[in-house]
Design a protein around this motif. Sequence first.
Motif, PDB file in Angstrom:
ATOM      1  N   UNK A  96       0.833  -1.208   0.000  1.00  0.00           N
ATOM      2  CA  UNK A  96       0.000   0.000   0.000  1.00  0.00           C
ATOM      3  C   UNK A  96       0.870   1.261   0.000  1.00  0.00           C
ATOM      4  N   UNK A  97       1.985   1.214   0.771  1.00  0.00           N
ATOM      5  CA  UNK A  97       2.886   2.349   0.782  1.00  0.00           C
ATOM      6  C   UNK A  97       3.499   2.589  -0.584  1.00  0.00           C
ATOM      7  N   UNK A  98       3.852   1.504  -1.257  1.00  0.00           N
ATOM      8  CA  UNK A  98       4.416   1.624  -2.600  1.00  0.00           C
ATOM      9  C   UNK A  98       3.400   2.219  -3.568  1.00  0.00           C
ATOM     10  N   UNK A  99       2.171   1.739  -3.473  1.00  0.00           N
ATOM     11  CA  UNK A  99       1.128   2.266  -4.362  1.00  0.00           C
ATOM     12  C   UNK A  99       0.882   3.747  -4.112  1.00  0.00           C
ATOM     13  N   UNK A 100       0.955   4.175  -2.864  1.00  0.00           N
ATOM     14  CA  UNK A 100       0.752   5.581  -2.532  1.00  0.00           C
ATOM     15  C   UNK A 100       1.848   6.450  -3.150  1.00  0.00           C
ATOM     16  N   UNK A 101       3.104   5.967  -3.099  1.00  0.00           N
ATOM     17  CA  UNK A 101       4.206   6.734  -3.689  1.00  0.00           C
ATOM     18  C   UNK A 101       4.032   6.820  -5.195  1.00  0.00           C
ATOM     19  N   UNK A 102       3.685   5.688  -5.825  1.00  0.00           N
ATOM     20  CA  UNK A 102       3.476   5.697  -7.272  1.00  0.00           C
ATOM     21  C   UNK A 102       2.350   6.662  -7.678  1.00  0.00           C
ATOM     22  N   UNK A 103       1.266   6.667  -6.910  1.00  0.00           N
ATOM     23  CA  UNK A 103       0.150   7.575  -7.210  1.00  0.00           C
ATOM     24  C   UNK A 103       0.581   9.030  -7.055  1.00  0.00           C
ATOM     25  N   UNK A 104       1.391   9.315  -6.045  1.00  0.00           N
ATOM     26  CA  UNK A 104       1.866  10.679  -5.845  1.00  0.00           C
ATOM     27  C   UNK A 104       2.738  11.116  -7.020  1.00  0.00           C
ATOM     28  N   UNK A 105       3.556  10.189  -7.533  1.00  0.00           N
ATOM     29  CA  UNK A 105       4.386  10.507  -8.692  1.00  0.00           C
ATOM     30  C   UNK A 105       3.514  10.767  -9.916  1.00  0.00           C
ATOM     31  N   UNK A 106       2.491   9.936 -10.107  1.00  0.00           N
ATOM     32  CA  UNK A 106       1.595  10.145 -11.241  1.00  0.00           C
ATOM     33  C   UNK A 106       0.926  11.528 -11.177  1.00  0.00           C
ATOM     34  N   UNK A 107       0.654  11.966  -9.988  1.00  0.00           N
ATOM     35  CA  UNK A 107      -0.060  13.242  -9.825  1.00  0.00           C
ATOM     36  C   UNK A 107       0.821  14.449 -10.099  1.00  0.00           C
ATOM     37  N   UNK A 108       2.137  14.228 -10.263  1.00  0.00           N
ATOM     38  CA  UNK A 108       2.978  15.368 -10.642  1.00  0.00           C
ATOM     39  C   UNK A 108       2.727  15.775 -12.099  1.00  0.00           C
ATOM     40  N   UNK A 109       2.125  14.887 -12.881  1.00  0.00           N
ATOM     41  CA  UNK A 109       1.704  15.223 -14.240  1.00  0.00           C
ATOM     42  C   UNK A 109       0.237  15.635 -14.198  1.00  0.00           C
ATOM     43  N   UNK A 110      -0.026  16.915 -14.381  1.00  0.00           N
ATOM     44  CA  UNK A 110      -1.402  17.402 -14.366  1.00  0.00           C
ATOM     45  C   UNK A 110      -1.988  17.233 -15.770  1.00  0.00           C
ATOM     46  N   UNK A 111      -2.968  16.345 -15.917  1.00  0.00           N
ATOM     47  CA  UNK A 111      -3.521  15.994 -17.213  1.00  0.00           C
ATOM     48  C   UNK A 111      -4.950  16.523 -17.360  1.00  0.00           C
ATOM     49  N   UNK A 112      -5.287  16.879 -18.584  1.00  0.00           N
ATOM     50  CA  UNK A 112      -6.630  17.408 -18.863  1.00  0.00           C
ATOM     51  C   UNK A 112      -7.665  16.311 -18.669  1.00  0.00           C
ATOM     52  N   UNK A 113      -8.674  16.551 -17.838  1.00  0.00           N
ATOM     53  CA  UNK A 113      -9.715  15.538 -17.646  1.00  0.00           C
ATOM     54  C   UNK A 113     -10.729  15.512 -18.789  1.00  0.00           C
ATOM     55  N   UNK A 114     -10.782  16.606 -19.584  1.00  0.00           N
ATOM     56  CA  UNK A 114     -11.696  16.691 -20.721  1.00  0.00           C
ATOM     57  C   UNK A 114     -10.941  17.317 -21.892  1.00  0.00           C
ATOM     58  N   UNK A 115     -11.458  17.098 -23.098  1.00  0.00           N
ATOM     59  CA  UNK A 115     -10.908  17.774 -24.259  1.00  0.00           C
ATOM     60  C   UNK A 115     -11.421  19.199 -24.337  1.00  0.00           C
ATOM     61  N   UNK A 116     -10.652  20.068 -24.981  1.00  0.00           N
ATOM     62  CA  UNK A 116     -11.064  21.459 -25.104  1.00  0.00           C
ATOM     63  C   UNK A 116      -9.893  22.346 -25.461  1.00  0.00           C
ATOM     64  N   UNK A 117      -9.932  23.563 -24.951  1.00  0.00           N
ATOM     65  CA  UNK A 117      -8.891  24.556 -25.207  1.00  0.00           C
ATOM     66  C   UNK A 117      -8.327  25.012 -23.873  1.00  0.00           C
ATOM     67  N   UNK A 118      -7.003  25.086 -23.789  1.00  0.00           N
ATOM     68  CA  UNK A 118      -6.372  25.627 -22.579  1.00  0.00           C
ATOM     69  C   UNK A 118      -6.652  27.125 -22.543  1.00  0.00           C
ATOM     70  N   UNK A 119      -7.573  27.520 -21.682  1.00  0.00           N
ATOM     71  CA  UNK A 119      -8.080  28.895 -21.702  1.00  0.00           C
ATOM     72  C   UNK A 119      -7.353  29.825 -20.734  1.00  0.00           C
ATOM     73  N   UNK A 120      -6.792  29.235 -19.655  1.00  0.00           N
ATOM     74  CA  UNK A 120      -6.184  30.107 -18.632  1.00  0.00           C
ATOM     75  C   UNK A 120      -5.209  29.296 -17.782  1.00  0.00           C
ATOM     76  N   UNK A 121      -4.150  30.002 -17.332  1.00  0.00           N
ATOM     77  CA  UNK A 121      -3.246  29.424 -16.348  1.00  0.00           C
ATOM     78  C   UNK A 121      -3.377  30.181 -15.039  1.00  0.00           C
ATOM     79  N   UNK A 122      -3.529  29.443 -13.962  1.00  0.00           N
ATOM     80  CA  UNK A 122      -3.570  30.064 -12.634  1.00  0.00           C
ATOM     81  C   UNK A 122      -2.195  30.049 -11.967  1.00  0.00           C
ATOM     82  N   UNK A 123      -1.297  29.215 -12.473  1.00  0.00           N
ATOM     83  CA  UNK A 123       0.056  29.140 -11.907  1.00  0.00           C
ATOM     84  C   UNK A 123       1.052  28.974 -13.051  1.00  0.00           C
ATOM     85  N   UNK A 124       2.220  29.543 -12.881  1.00  0.00           N
ATOM     86  CA  UNK A 124       3.258  29.488 -13.905  1.00  0.00           C
ATOM     87  C   UNK A 124       4.453  28.688 -13.390  1.00  0.00           C
TER      88      UNK A 124
END
Length: 362
Positions: A158-186
Amino acid sequence: MRVIPLLLRHRSTLLIAGLGLLLVLWVATGVLSREPPTIEARPDPPVPTVAVRVSQATPVQRLVTLQGEVLPDQQVTLRAETEGRLVETPVPLGEAVGVDTTVARIGMDDRQARLRRAEAAVRGRETDHRAAAQLAREGFQAQLRVDTALAELEAARAGLESVRLDIDRTNLQAPVGGVLNRRHAEVGDYVSVGEPVAEIVENDPLKAVVQVPQHSIHRLQRGGLAHIEFGDGQVREGVIRHVSARADTATRTFRVEIEVPNPGRSLPSGISVQVRIPVEEVKAHRISPALVTLDPDGRLGIKIIEDEDRVAFHPIDPMRADSEGLWVGGLPETVRIVTVGQGFVSEGELVRILAEDTGPLR
């Protein structure tokens, strides 16, 4: 001697009386001989002249016309699910993205080290569990130790899975298709869990939203067609996808959403539009708005010519307007409409028809 003055006085009196009698006779003679004055008959006032147009009702669509706005079909704010510093934003603003496209990346920091530690912990617990199970089969160890080793192995996994999930979350992926309209952080910004990073807008299809008055909502239904006119004159056809089941308590209006195809995302969202929804086909006349007037009761109507060429005021039911005139109901199927002179005649007044025009509205 006294007789002469007396005679003189009587003579004066007689003279005055005679003159008065002559005056009376002269006046009487003039009155009796004069003819009585004649009374000249006044001529009848002229009959006013008007021009009319013979109008025949034609079938038209009754429209519910409303002002609204178009919204994106989807508008999603992408938020950080792990903390860290942004190290990359690979997609430019305004560019189209698909589902699972990486929009931003958070630095790994010590995540790789934690991953190796978690993987080592799993391998160690697997070894312990195998050894405990072997000893238990040979009778050298109780089953309780095997169960404890298994529990420790599952915790490590479970600890290993938690670390892997945290690593995956460093890639912020679009949950839907569309247009990148705004950035809140640079790049360089530190974000915490839950902070907004980017906004994705999907404008295909668009969603036209209008508030429909309560007296018109019964005429609308899901699946009905609607015409949406944009500010630049473009008109798109849409389909009613949602009719609110409950009125807004403040305005007593119902929210209606219309799906509008927008291939290529050529039209933006967030702008005002005019929405025309056909609700029924009725017979109506097309008239010039200049012919519309009010009666003493404040009713909208026009002046028409009825039998015996007399003027009548007839109420109208305005239904729709276009560049060619105003479509109205409530009139007979065939009617003579006063087109010239309506401001100089009154209801019930007899008129003379200058011309009857059966051509189109001018």
